[in-house]
Design a protein around this motif. Structure first.
Motif, mmCIF file in Angstrom:
data_model
loop_
_atom_site.group_PDB
_atom_site.id
_atom_site.type_symbol
_atom_site.label_atom_id
_atom_site.label_comp_id
_atom_site.label_asym_id
_atom_site.label_seq_id
_atom_site.Cartn_x
_atom_site.Cartn_y
_atom_site.Cartn_z
ATOM 1 N N GLU A 1 94.708 84.501 54.918
ATOM 2 C CA GLU A 1 95.066 85.634 54.049
ATOM 3 C C GLU A 1 94.072 85.825 52.910
ATOM 4 N N PRO B 1 102.240 86.182 60.510
ATOM 5 C CA PRO B 1 102.206 86.411 59.061
ATOM 6 C C PRO B 1 100.794 86.614 58.525
ATOM 7 N N GLU B 2 99.834 85.848 59.040
ATOM 8 C CA GLU B 2 98.455 85.975 58.554
ATOM 9 C C GLU B 2 97.880 87.354 58.894
ATOM 10 N N VAL C 1 99.331 90.133 56.721
ATOM 11 C CA VAL C 1 98.798 90.242 55.353
ATOM 12 C C VAL C 1 97.454 90.987 55.378
ATOM 13 N N ALA D 1 90.027 85.605 48.257
ATOM 14 C CA ALA D 1 91.097 85.304 47.294
ATOM 15 C C ALA D 1 91.343 83.804 47.200
ATOM 16 N N ASP D 2 91.992 83.422 46.117
ATOM 17 C CA ASP D 2 92.268 82.018 45.846
ATOM 18 C C ASP D 2 93.583 81.616 46.521
ATOM 19 N N ILE D 3 93.491 81.386 47.817
ATOM 20 C CA ILE D 3 94.650 80.937 48.602
ATOM 21 C C ILE D 3 94.205 79.676 49.346
ATOM 22 N N VAL D 4 94.788 78.549 48.971
ATOM 23 C CA VAL D 4 94.302 77.264 49.468
ATOM 24 C C VAL D 4 95.391 76.572 50.282
ATOM 25 N N ILE D 5 95.014 76.086 51.444
ATOM 26 C CA ILE D 5 95.965 75.285 52.236
ATOM 27 C C ILE D 5 95.911 73.859 51.710
ATOM 28 N N GLU D 6 97.003 73.409 51.119
ATOM 29 C CA GLU D 6 97.023 72.060 50.528
ATOM 30 C C GLU D 6 97.259 70.994 51.577
ATOM 31 N N LYS D 7 98.183 71.260 52.464
ATOM 32 C CA LYS D 7 98.404 70.281 53.539
ATOM 33 C C LYS D 7 99.121 70.940 54.713
ATOM 34 N N THR D 8 98.924 70.336 55.862
ATOM 35 C CA THR D 8 99.612 70.774 57.072
ATOM 36 C C THR D 8 100.205 69.527 57.708
ATOM 37 N N GLU D 9 101.502 69.537 57.897
ATOM 38 C CA GLU D 9 102.135 68.347 58.474
ATOM 39 C C GLU D 9 103.202 68.779 59.467
#
Lengths: 242, 307
Positions: free
Chosen positions: B62, B86-87, B90, B169-177
């Motif tokens: 996104e 969803p991606e 957006v 844009a400042d959209i960061v994936i912090e973690k995926t679990e």
């Protein structure tokens, strides 16, 4: 973090009756709380303290829905009509948010029927967005959301201002009682018109009619349960799924 | 000749997007946001041109909404198609806003009528097909199934042109679990028997378990059974925000068929509904059904399965 919770911004598809000829009768359906509105409100509450949360609704629905659920003030754009163009609906909501001013976060339900509205809203505001999140929180001046992606949970951090659309993971647990409904009546609703917020955009899409979907309906077995069960088992064996 | 654009953020439904775009009779250009492998796969799935934006590891797809919108709006297309993830949505929202285009979700097909775009969309939770006409440019969120890529294009894909994105844009994936319950048997089961509010009490789950056992399946449930009632573990709840499953056989017992439940079983091959309400929406989504009281039908099924 000044946060707007957008609620009751569309009609509920379940309020529409589909006639045998495929035409649709909305009867007197009004804008109602969608199945994701409550989850969106919960997420908005997790982002903003009570005093920084503002409700926003459009159309002819009862604006007190959010006020009965702890939101202290709301804005209603009362003459917004249901539109076929999701971008046109989003334009009304975007205009209302600009008029509120200084908003850091917008939280809105991720309705499947109107799944273009939250994302067009983000586009019109020019803000970063994540759709279909299941929860959100404020974290160090940013917003952190969790979204299911396939078999994973993804944790995503966004700078503000941002738009978050929320998909409900559970229904509303406790519907407000009389006490909450009475308290809601004392809370302020700022009523505006499309003209007030300069949002008289046209619907760019016109409907040319509806019809029933193609394809055979389910093969139904009824009558005596034993007989129906035998027929079903035979059919499933023929399909090769048993 | 102007192009019709498609927005690609995952492998499906690229071929269907390309085919739907081609129905408008123009050059089909794809913008792909993701890894190079996705761009290469998309290039084989039908578009004439592919522009690829490398999303990297940590940025959310996104984050690239503005550069994608700038690229597409600069070409002033009449129509843009995106998938329903969803991606993709957006990105589509930003494109529609930048182009001052209409945005229509649930689109199944597009055609031209003179200079207007005509769309069929699935509406009211799939109960109707609505025909819509857009006066100006339109961004369509495609809701149909994917199709196999056109065979004549296999092996000779479109050229892939990388684009260095600006204005990310400042959209960061912090973690995926792994999601809770991702390993629950239900997600891999070939047969799932789900139960809804038609069940009167928790003890009666035994007959559903017996049925699941008789068909070699796992137990699932609708949202209220896991959430409100707590009769079945939450990781077995099937629906939009629960498990999305694709068994070869799905048997819905005493489940009304709310839209959010049906979203979880879209991948199921054969759906069977058992409900005492002949008007229950589950029957609209079923291949087979029995109208009747589950307390009579399930024992009858157990008997029939034994024979």
């Amino acid at each position: 973090m000044k946060t707007v919770i957008v609620y009751k911004w569309a009609r509920n598809p379940e309020d529409a009756a589909v006639r045998a000829d495929g035409t649709v009768d909305w009867r007197n359906a009004r804008m109602t709380a969608g199945e994701d509105d409550f989850a969106a409100l919960e997420a908005a509450r997790a982002i903003a303290p009570e005093g920084e949360l503002i409700g926003l609704t459009i159309g002819d629905g009862d604006a007190s829905w959010a006020l009965a659920r702890g939101v202290l003030q709301a804005v209603a754009v009362t003459d917004a009509a249901p539109l076929a163009d999701n971008a046109a609906t989003a334009a009304i909501i975007a205009a209302a948010i600009r008029r509120i001013g200084g908003v850091d976060a917008v939280v809105i339900g991720d309705s499947e029927e109107y799944s273009g509205v939250p994302v067009a809203l983000a586009g019109l505001l020019g803000w970063p967005a994540v759709a279909h999140a299941t929860s959100a929180e404020a974290a160090g001046g940013r917003i952190r959301v969790v979204r299911k992606q396939g078999r994973n949970d993804q944790t995503i951090s966004l700078a503000t201002p941002a738009v978050i659309s929320i998909a409900a993971a559970s229904p509303e647990k406790k519907v407000p009682g009389m006490k909450e409904l009475l308290a809601a009546r004392k809370r302020p609703i700022t009523r505006q018109t499309l003209a007030d917020i300069d949002a008289a955009g046209p619907d760019g899409v016109t409907t040319k009619g509806t019809r029933l979907p193609d394809g055979a309906a389910a093969r139904l077995f009824d009558g005596d349960p034993a007989n129906a069960a035998r027929q079903l088992v035979a059919a499933l064996r023929d399909e090769g799924v048993l | 000749m102007s192009r019709t654009w498609i927005i690609v953020t995952e492998e499906k439904p690229v071929a269907a997007l390309a085919a739907a775009a081609r129905a408008l009779g123009k050059t089909v250009a794809a913008v792909v946001v993701g890894p190079r492998a996705l761009a290469d796969a998309a290039a084989l799935a039908g578009p004439d041109e592919v522009t690829w934006i490398d999303a990297g590891q940590d940025r959310g797809v996104e984050a690239f909404a503005a550069p994608v919108a700038g690229l597409i709006a600069g070409d002033a297309p009449k129509a843009v198609l995106a998938g329903a993830s969803p991606e993709s949505r957006v990105l589509a929202g930003r494109v529609a806003a930048t182009m001052s285009a209409s945005l229509v979700p649930g689109v199944l097909s597009l055609s031209m009528a003179e200079d207007r775009i005509v769309m069929d969309r699935s509406g009211l939770d799939g109960r109707v097909i609505e025909t819509l006409e857009a006066a100006g440019p339109v961004v369509a969120i495609y809701a149909g199934d994917d199709i196999p890529a056109a065979t004549e294009r296999s092996g000779a894909g479109a050229a892939v042109t990388p684009l260095v994105a600006e204005g990310v844009a400042d959209i960061v994936i912090e973690k995926t679990e792994p999601a809770a319950g991702a390993d629950a048997g239900i997600t891999k089961a070939q047969v799932v028997v789900s139960v809804g509010r038609g069940l009167r009490k928790k003890e009666d789950l035994s007959i559903i378990r017996d049925l699941a056992s008789a068909v070699g399946g796992e137990i699932g449930c609708s949202m209220p059974v896991a959430d409100d009632l707590g009769w079945v573990e939450k990781d077995r709840y099937v629906g939009r925000s629960g498990q999305h499953i694709a068994p070869r056989l799905y048997i819905a017992v005493g489940i009304q068929g709310a839209p959010q439940h049906l979203e979880g079983i879209r991948g199921a091959r054969i759906v069977v509904g058992i409900n005492n309400d002949p008007e229950a929406p589950i029957f609209k989504a079923s291949d087979y059904g029995i109208v009747g009281d589950l307390y009579e039908v399930v024992p009858a099924l157990l008997t029939a399965l034994c024979n």
